[in-house]
Design an enzyme around this catalytic site. Structure first.
Site, PDB file in Angstrom:
ATOM      1  N   LYS A 210       7.486  -1.578  14.179  1.00 18.46           N
ATOM      2  CA  LYS A 210       8.550  -0.590  14.326  1.00 18.46           C
ATOM      3  C   LYS A 210       9.586  -1.143  15.305  1.00 18.46           C
ATOM      4  O   LYS A 210       9.266  -1.967  16.164  1.00 18.46           O
ATOM      5  CB  LYS A 210       7.991   0.704  14.914  1.00 18.46           C
ATOM      6  CG  LYS A 210       6.857   1.307  14.078  1.00 18.46           C
ATOM      7  CD  LYS A 210       7.329   2.492  13.293  1.00 18.46           C
ATOM      8  CE  LYS A 210       6.225   3.117  12.485  1.00 18.46           C
ATOM      9  NZ  LYS A 210       6.663   3.563  11.168  1.00 18.46           N
TER      10      LYS A 210
ATOM     11  N   ASP B  72      -1.119   5.576  -2.483  1.00 25.15           N
ATOM     12  CA  ASP B  72      -0.455   4.684  -1.528  1.00 25.15           C
ATOM     13  C   ASP B  72       0.956   4.527  -2.071  1.00 25.15           C
ATOM     14  O   ASP B  72       1.146   3.924  -3.127  1.00 25.15           O
ATOM     15  CB  ASP B  72      -1.176   3.323  -1.489  1.00 25.15           C
ATOM     16  CG  ASP B  72      -0.515   2.368  -0.525  1.00 25.15           C
ATOM     17  OD1 ASP B  72       0.725   2.425  -0.373  1.00 25.15           O
ATOM     18  OD2 ASP B  72      -1.221   1.555   0.084  1.00 25.15           O
ATOM     19  N   HIS B  73       1.931   5.084  -1.380  1.00 23.59           N
ATOM     20  CA  HIS B  73       3.249   5.173  -2.007  1.00 23.59           C
ATOM     21  C   HIS B  73       3.893   3.805  -2.252  1.00 23.59           C
ATOM     22  O   HIS B  73       4.856   3.704  -3.001  1.00 23.59           O
ATOM     23  CB  HIS B  73       4.188   6.111  -1.230  1.00 23.59           C
ATOM     24  CG  HIS B  73       4.806   5.489  -0.019  1.00 23.59           C
ATOM     25  ND1 HIS B  73       4.166   5.382   1.188  1.00 23.59           N
ATOM     26  CD2 HIS B  73       6.030   4.936   0.171  1.00 23.59           C
ATOM     27  CE1 HIS B  73       4.964   4.803   2.054  1.00 23.59           C
ATOM     28  NE2 HIS B  73       6.104   4.512   1.478  1.00 23.59           N
TER      29      HIS B  73
ATOM     30  N   GLU C 223      10.509  -2.528  10.264  1.00 28.12           N
ATOM     31  CA  GLU C 223      11.265  -1.278  10.291  1.00 28.12           C
ATOM     32  C   GLU C 223      12.154  -1.243  11.532  1.00 28.12           C
ATOM     33  O   GLU C 223      11.752  -1.732  12.591  1.00 28.12           O
ATOM     34  CB  GLU C 223      10.310  -0.088  10.340  1.00 28.12           C
ATOM     35  CG  GLU C 223       9.449   0.036   9.098  1.00 28.12           C
ATOM     36  CD  GLU C 223       8.577   1.271   9.159  1.00 28.12           C
ATOM     37  OE1 GLU C 223       9.027   2.320   8.686  1.00 28.12           O
ATOM     38  OE2 GLU C 223       7.459   1.189   9.675  1.00 28.12           O
TER      39      GLU C 223
ATOM     40  N   ASP D  33      -1.866   2.088  10.236  1.00 23.45           N
ATOM     41  CA  ASP D  33      -0.788   2.750   9.505  1.00 23.45           C
ATOM     42  C   ASP D  33      -0.297   1.912   8.325  1.00 23.45           C
ATOM     43  O   ASP D  33       0.108   2.463   7.302  1.00 23.45           O
ATOM     44  CB  ASP D  33       0.374   3.009  10.488  1.00 23.45           C
ATOM     45  CG  ASP D  33       1.458   3.906   9.910  1.00 23.45           C
ATOM     46  OD1 ASP D  33       1.107   4.893   9.243  1.00 23.45           O
ATOM     47  OD2 ASP D  33       2.651   3.620  10.139  1.00 23.45           O
TER      48      ASP D  33
ATOM     49  N   LYS E 285       6.591   1.859  -5.723  1.00 26.55           N
ATOM     50  CA  LYS E 285       7.858   1.122  -5.627  1.00 26.55           C
ATOM     51  C   LYS E 285       7.974   0.172  -6.818  1.00 26.55           C
ATOM     52  O   LYS E 285       7.041  -0.592  -7.089  1.00 26.55           O
ATOM     53  CB  LYS E 285       7.926   0.318  -4.326  1.00 26.55           C
ATOM     54  CG  LYS E 285       7.984   1.209  -3.074  1.00 26.55           C
ATOM     55  CD  LYS E 285       8.064   0.349  -1.825  1.00 26.55           C
ATOM     56  CE  LYS E 285       7.822   1.151  -0.572  1.00 26.55           C
ATOM     57  NZ  LYS E 285       8.944   1.964  -0.131  1.00 26.55           N
TER      58      LYS E 285
ATOM     59  N   HIS F  73      -0.638  -0.369   2.674  1.00 29.07           N
ATOM     60  CA  HIS F  73       0.572  -0.930   2.072  1.00 29.07           C
ATOM     61  C   HIS F  73       0.546  -2.459   1.986  1.00 29.07           C
ATOM     62  O   HIS F  73       0.834  -3.049   0.951  1.00 29.07           O
ATOM     63  CB  HIS F  73       1.812  -0.512   2.870  1.00 29.07           C
ATOM     64  CG  HIS F  73       1.945   0.968   3.047  1.00 29.07           C
ATOM     65  ND1 HIS F  73       1.521   1.870   2.111  1.00 29.07           N
ATOM     66  CD2 HIS F  73       2.472   1.712   4.052  1.00 29.07           C
ATOM     67  CE1 HIS F  73       1.779   3.101   2.526  1.00 29.07           C
ATOM     68  NE2 HIS F  73       2.347   3.028   3.707  1.00 29.07           N
TER      69      HIS F  73
HETATM   70  C1  BG6 Z   1       4.134   5.218   5.874  1.00 29.19           C
HETATM   71  C2  BG6 Z   1       3.841   4.981   7.320  1.00 29.19           C
HETATM   72  O1  BG6 Z   1       2.953   5.216   5.124  1.00 29.19           O
HETATM   73  O2  BG6 Z   1       5.002   4.197   5.393  1.00 29.19           O
HETATM   74  C3  BG6 Z   1       5.121   4.969   8.109  1.00 29.19           C
HETATM   75  O3  BG6 Z   1       2.980   5.999   7.804  1.00 29.19           O
HETATM   76  C4  BG6 Z   1       6.088   3.962   7.541  1.00 29.19           C
HETATM   77  O4  BG6 Z   1       4.868   4.693   9.488  1.00 29.19           O
HETATM   78  C5  BG6 Z   1       6.251   4.164   6.041  1.00 29.19           C
HETATM   79  O5  BG6 Z   1       7.326   4.129   8.189  1.00 29.19           O
HETATM   80  C6  BG6 Z   1       7.055   3.030   5.428  1.00 29.19           C
HETATM   81  O6  BG6 Z   1       7.359   3.341   4.106  1.00 29.19           O
HETATM   82  P1  BG6 Z   1       8.685   2.816   3.410  1.00 29.19           P
HETATM   83  O7  BG6 Z   1       8.588   3.321   2.010  1.00 29.19           O
HETATM   84  O8  BG6 Z   1       9.828   3.393   4.181  1.00 29.19           O
HETATM   85  O9  BG6 Z   1       8.620   1.316   3.510  1.00 29.19           O
END
Ligand code: BG6
Length: 516
Positions: free
Chosen positions: A360, A197-198, A236, A255, A202, A260
């Site tokens: 979004k 989970d990216h 976003e 999503d 952070k 996240h």
């Molecule tokens: C992704 C989602 O996992 O995370 C995207 O699929 C989203 O829809 C993105 O825009 C947001 O990541 P970050 O790092 O730009 O906050």
């Protein structure tokens, strides 16, 4: 190093490169590879955090020779890498790139991959340690894992380790996440699986733990006695860009929330773990998810809000409605916005709502957590000009302005007693400067070291889906009738404001010390 010994892992973590390994990238022709993964690995190379004996084998359907793949990656990284493109590091790196083309569903691909790996391991001395990265559409996750198993490519062999990184989304709902865990578990041991989970890559998200547990002054007030409520905003400005096809199957809830946003909530709400070992941290995170009050269908109607953007204006430019985006149905019912009020039923947080919202095409790009404290008693100020005392707020700015700020009241200089809000601010860039980072560097580095702390365990993923499943069920049974219900460039549908207003609260306005 024994990759299964946590003490050995933490000794290695002290900024040293990991041991030899080859990384196999499924989906090497895709967006994630060129925008995030390759630039992140290049950053690791620049920081001398890649093993000397290292290689990457890219896999996708396109036909390339090793040489053509190297050229393509050179072009892509030049285009997407944000920092200084150091050619001497790139020259070292590019020689370590290899390629295999094929269909992920075809067993013959895995035979070819085995041969290529044998060759690469001989040429680059990677000693048989392998990191498989599944940067593909989620439909391929179980297929690739099963084929890797059948071809014998992920069998741990003596001191040779084999790990598999699985991208998000991990499952489409609770049932599919359970099924995916089961199918992955037939081939791999849980210690080999790295669910990524990216958000956990952070710095500001990792810093939540440091902030809470490396400082003595915050933890005593981090509970229901002092905290009125918590807000999480992940807003976003971007729409769905060219991802309409994926987004039409996912929507804002799947999503962003069980992954996240739940990372942010669990790290900030969990009990202190007994150590930084992965199991200790994961246990505490999972307990938070299990303590979230289940949402009955009535509560879903009451506590969850969905929205979809109409056209509008962002940054002075007209932007289209979601329904006019490429690959999106003209009558799509998919939410691009959600807001939910959750309650964590444990001793620390009983009665403290956690409000979360994400969407979004909102007014600003901002990710932050706001801890709103209880108001002090008014007694002292009765006979003064002070009419009300706003609550203190701690804001954890995750992005784009990484930092932490604490707002409090101060006396406005002058003969009468008047109060005004002031801020104590910490900005990462002031203290630590900025370095180009995609957020994937730490995660890839940890994975090569064998440290799963910043990855998700099977039970955590399932606990997260369990929380949102009732919302998915109610929303699919009762399609929205008012979509689109917010203008692009706004803060989302009015029902989300109502969600807080009826509790006597309001959303923190980003950029201001506190909501008035
Ligand atoms: C992704 C989602 O996992 O995370 C995207 O699929 C989203 O829809 C993105 O825009 C947001 O990541 P970050 O790092 O730009 O906050």
């Amino acid at each position: 190093m024994d990759a299964h010994d946590p003490a050995a892992v933490s000794r290695e973590r002290l900024g040293n490169p990991p041991g030899p390994c080859a990384m196999v990238m499924f989906g090497a022709g895709g967006d994630l590879t060129k925008r995030k993964l390759m630039p992140a690995i290049f950053n690791l190379a620049k920081g001398k955090l890649l093993p000397e004996h290292f290689a990457i084998v890219g896999i996708s359907i396109e036909q390339y020779s090793d040489e053509q793949f190297r050229q393509r990656m050179t072009d892509d990284v030049r285009e997407f890498y944000g920092g200084d493109f150091d050619t001497s590091v790139w020259d070292w790196f590019v020689k370590r790139l290899y390629y295999v083309s094929g269909d992920f569903k075809d067993p013959a691909l895995y035979t070819k991959l085995g041969e290529q790996l044998a060759k690469v391991e001989g040429e680059q001395g990677t000693e048989g340690n392998r990191l498989f990265y599944l940067a593909t559409s989620p439909t391929f996750f179980p297929i690739i894992v099963q084929h890797l198993g059948s071809a014998g490519l992920v069998k741990q062999d003596g001191s040779k380790w084999r790990r598999v990184v699985i991208e998000k989304p991990f499952g489409h709902d609770l049932a599919t996440a359970v099924a995916l865990n089961r199918s992955v578990g037939e081939v791999l041991d849980e210690t080999q699986v790295y669910r990524i989970d990216h958000y956990l890559g952070k710095e500001t998200v990792q810093n939540i733990l440091a902030f809470r547990f490396a400082n003595g002054i915050f933890e005593p007030v981090w509970n229901r006695r002092y905290v009125d409520h918590v807000q999480v905003t992940v807003a976003e400005q971007l729409g769905v860009e060219l991802r309409g096809g994926y987004y039409e199957t996912a929507g804002a809830l799947r999503d962003m929330v069980p992954n996240h946003i739940f990372q942010l909530i669990t790290l900030s709400a969990m009990e202190p773990p007994i150590s930084f070992d992965a199991a200790a941290v994961h246990d505490e995170q999972t307990k938070v998810l299990r303590a979230i009050q289940p949402l009955s269908p009535e509560r879903v109607l009451d506590q969850a809000v969905r929205g979809q953007y109409a056209d509008g204006t962002i940054g002075g430019k007209h932007v289209d409605a979601y329904r006019n985006e490429p690959q999106v149905a003209h009558d799509s019912k998919m939410p691009t916005y959600v807001a939910i009020a959750l309650h964590i039923d444990n001793w620390r947080w009983a009665g403290v709502p956690f409000y979360l919202r994400t969407g979004k095409r909102l007014k600003e790009r901002v990710t932050q957590m706001v801890i709103r404290f209880r108001r002090p008693p008014f007694v002292l100020f009765r006979k003064t000009l002070v009419e009300k005392i706003p609550p203190n707020e701690l804001v954890i700015h995750i992005e784009p302005d990484e930092g932490i700020s604490l707002s409090f009241e101060a006396k406005i200089p002058g003969p009468s007693v008047r109060l005004g809000p002031v801020n104590m601010d910490f900005r990462y860039s002031d203290y630590f400067g900025t370095a180009p980072s995609t957020g994937y560097e730490t995660l890839l580095y940890d994975c090569m070291l064998g440290d799963p702390t910043l990855f998700q365990r099977a039970d955590m993923v399932e606990a997260g889906w369990s929380v949102v499943q009732p919302i998915l069920d109610v929303w699919s049974a009762l399609p929205p009738r008012d979509f689109p219900n917010y203008a692009a460039g706004s803060w989302g549908p009015s029902q989300a404001d109502e969600l807080l207003r009826r509790d006597g609260r309001e959303w923190h306005v980003p950029g201001t010390p506190k909501a008035r």
